[in-house]
Design an enzyme around this catalytic site. Structure first.
Site, PDB file in Angstrom:
ATOM      1  N   VAL A 142      20.512 -14.393 -33.150  1.00  0.00           N
ATOM      2  CA  VAL A 142      21.656 -14.752 -33.989  1.00  0.00           C
ATOM      3  C   VAL A 142      21.898 -13.757 -35.117  1.00  0.00           C
ATOM      4  O   VAL A 142      22.935 -13.825 -35.785  1.00  0.00           O
ATOM      5  CB  VAL A 142      21.510 -16.174 -34.574  1.00  0.00           C
ATOM      6  CG1 VAL A 142      21.482 -17.213 -33.465  1.00  0.00           C
ATOM      7  CG2 VAL A 142      20.266 -16.282 -35.473  1.00  0.00           C
TER       8      VAL A 142
ATOM      9  N   SER B  22      18.170 -27.643 -45.627  1.00  0.00           N
ATOM     10  CA  SER B  22      16.816 -28.139 -45.886  1.00  0.00           C
ATOM     11  C   SER B  22      16.793 -28.744 -47.279  1.00  0.00           C
ATOM     12  O   SER B  22      17.602 -28.378 -48.149  1.00  0.00           O
ATOM     13  CB  SER B  22      15.796 -26.990 -45.818  1.00  0.00           C
ATOM     14  OG  SER B  22      14.530 -27.381 -46.328  1.00  0.00           O
TER      15      SER B  22
ATOM     16  N   TYR C  52      13.062 -18.810 -48.236  1.00  0.00           N
ATOM     17  CA  TYR C  52      13.538 -19.943 -47.448  1.00  0.00           C
ATOM     18  C   TYR C  52      14.515 -20.797 -48.251  1.00  0.00           C
ATOM     19  O   TYR C  52      15.590 -21.162 -47.763  1.00  0.00           O
ATOM     20  CB  TYR C  52      12.345 -20.777 -46.983  1.00  0.00           C
ATOM     21  CG  TYR C  52      12.697 -21.878 -46.017  1.00  0.00           C
ATOM     22  CD1 TYR C  52      13.000 -21.591 -44.688  1.00  0.00           C
ATOM     23  CD2 TYR C  52      12.718 -23.210 -46.421  1.00  0.00           C
ATOM     24  CE1 TYR C  52      13.309 -22.601 -43.787  1.00  0.00           C
ATOM     25  CE2 TYR C  52      13.025 -24.231 -45.537  1.00  0.00           C
ATOM     26  CZ  TYR C  52      13.322 -23.917 -44.224  1.00  0.00           C
ATOM     27  OH  TYR C  52      13.633 -24.924 -43.336  1.00  0.00           O
TER      28      TYR C  52
ATOM     29  N   ALA D  72      16.282 -19.883 -50.858  1.00  0.00           N
ATOM     30  CA  ALA D  72      17.505 -19.124 -51.096  1.00  0.00           C
ATOM     31  C   ALA D  72      18.400 -19.140 -49.865  1.00  0.00           C
ATOM     32  O   ALA D  72      19.625 -19.303 -49.962  1.00  0.00           O
ATOM     33  CB  ALA D  72      17.159 -17.684 -51.480  1.00  0.00           C
ATOM     34  N   SER D  73      17.797 -18.995 -48.688  1.00  0.00           N
ATOM     35  CA  SER D  73      18.592 -18.989 -47.455  1.00  0.00           C
ATOM     36  C   SER D  73      19.233 -20.345 -47.205  1.00  0.00           C
ATOM     37  O   SER D  73      20.410 -20.434 -46.833  1.00  0.00           O
ATOM     38  CB  SER D  73      17.724 -18.587 -46.261  1.00  0.00           C
ATOM     39  OG  SER D  73      16.779 -19.586 -45.930  1.00  0.00           O
ATOM     40  N   LYS D  74      18.491 -21.406 -47.428  1.00  0.00           N
ATOM     41  CA  LYS D  74      19.022 -22.741 -47.153  1.00  0.00           C
ATOM     42  C   LYS D  74      19.995 -23.197 -48.241  1.00  0.00           C
ATOM     43  O   LYS D  74      20.955 -23.926 -47.953  1.00  0.00           O
ATOM     44  CB  LYS D  74      17.872 -23.738 -47.004  1.00  0.00           C
ATOM     45  CG  LYS D  74      17.008 -23.487 -45.770  1.00  0.00           C
ATOM     46  CD  LYS D  74      17.820 -23.536 -44.480  1.00  0.00           C
ATOM     47  CE  LYS D  74      16.944 -23.449 -43.240  1.00  0.00           C
ATOM     48  NZ  LYS D  74      17.712 -23.549 -41.983  1.00  0.00           N
TER      49      LYS D  74
END
Length: 261
Positions: free
Chosen positions: A75, A153, A166, A168-170
């Site tokens: 992806v 999340s 993690y 920051a990404s979510k």
């Protein structure tokens, strides 16, 4: 006595005749989601980077008599994403449902985290969600009824130690979801997110307390109800993806045993 016309029985097969794309379909939440949508009538394009896991998912769907096709797809690679979504539309029909489930993460002391680790987590969780959404929107905007569900999340809602990349990404996924919901409101495409807490999947093994880490930080993000199951998250995804949530867009549904309550 005749039934009350205001009482509507929800259909047992909410995705009959629809094409759905599920990323991360090789295991965990992605596999559970692919199975749930297929059982409810969808033709499912199962995407993952691990071919063996994909085969297991598609075999399980075939046993159920569902129509499913496996696509090995990274992806984070725009050309692969575009080619795959084009192939899905040709083989299964115009995608009306997209579930962005693919994700990675790990615990680490932020001061010691390699840039490559940060970049990879952001690339899969956030950029991958963007690339898949962009490719699918080209088809969804052709007619009303499209639905995109992103996996966020609780770590994107509240702070979590050792999870800077993690989280920051979510957190980005959540705001990406809300921004798109506003942008496409009234254009026939809804965009929502599910925010799980701890889920009993293979990914949970990546989140081990780093050396010298304080266990109290883990207790802070752990529900007294324990971990949820992939099937429980898939049920929430299916609701948001279905027409039963037709007036819902920009929502973030927490499935977290009360962590964020």
């Amino acid at each position: 006595m005749s039934p009350d016309p205001a009482v509507v029985t929800p259909p047992a097969r909410r995705f009959e005749g629809k094409t759905a794309i599920v990323t991360g379909a090789g295991s965990g939440i992605g596999r559970a989601t692919a199975i749930r949508l297929a059982v409810e009538g969808a033709s499912v394009a199962c995407l993952d980077v691990v071919a063996d896991n994909l085969d297991e998912t598609v075999d399980a769907l075939a046993t159920l008599g569902a129509k499913a096709v496996a696509y090995r797809c990274d992806v984070t690679d725009e050309s692969q994403v575009n080619e795959t979504v084009t192939e899905v539309a040709s083989a299964l029909g115009r995608p009306e449902v997209l579930c962005n489930v693919a994700g990675i993460g790990t615990f680490a002391h932020t001061a010691e985290m390699p840039l490559a680790t940060w970049d990879r987590i952001i690339a899969v969780n956030l950029t991958g969600t963007f690339l898949m959404t962009k490719a699918a929107l080209a088809y969804m905007l052709e007619a009303p009824g499209g639905s995109i569900v992103n996996i966020a999340s609780t770590s994107g809602i509240m702070g979590a130690a050792y999870s800077a990349a993690y989280s920051a990404s979510k957190g980005g996924v959540i705001m990406f979801t809300k921004a798109l919901a506003i942008e496409y409101a009234g254009r026939g495409v809804r965009i929502n997110a599910v925010a799980p807490g701890g889920v009993d999947t293979p990914l949970i093994g990546s989140f081990r307390l780093p050396e010298g880490g304080d266990p109290k930080h883990i207790h802070r993000i752990t529900s007294r109800m324990g971990f949820c199951t992939p099937d429980q998250v898939a049920a929430a995804i299916a609701f948001l993806a279905s027409d039963e949530s037709a007036y819902t867009t920009g929502a973030v549904l927490a499935v977290d045993g009360g962590i964020t309550a």
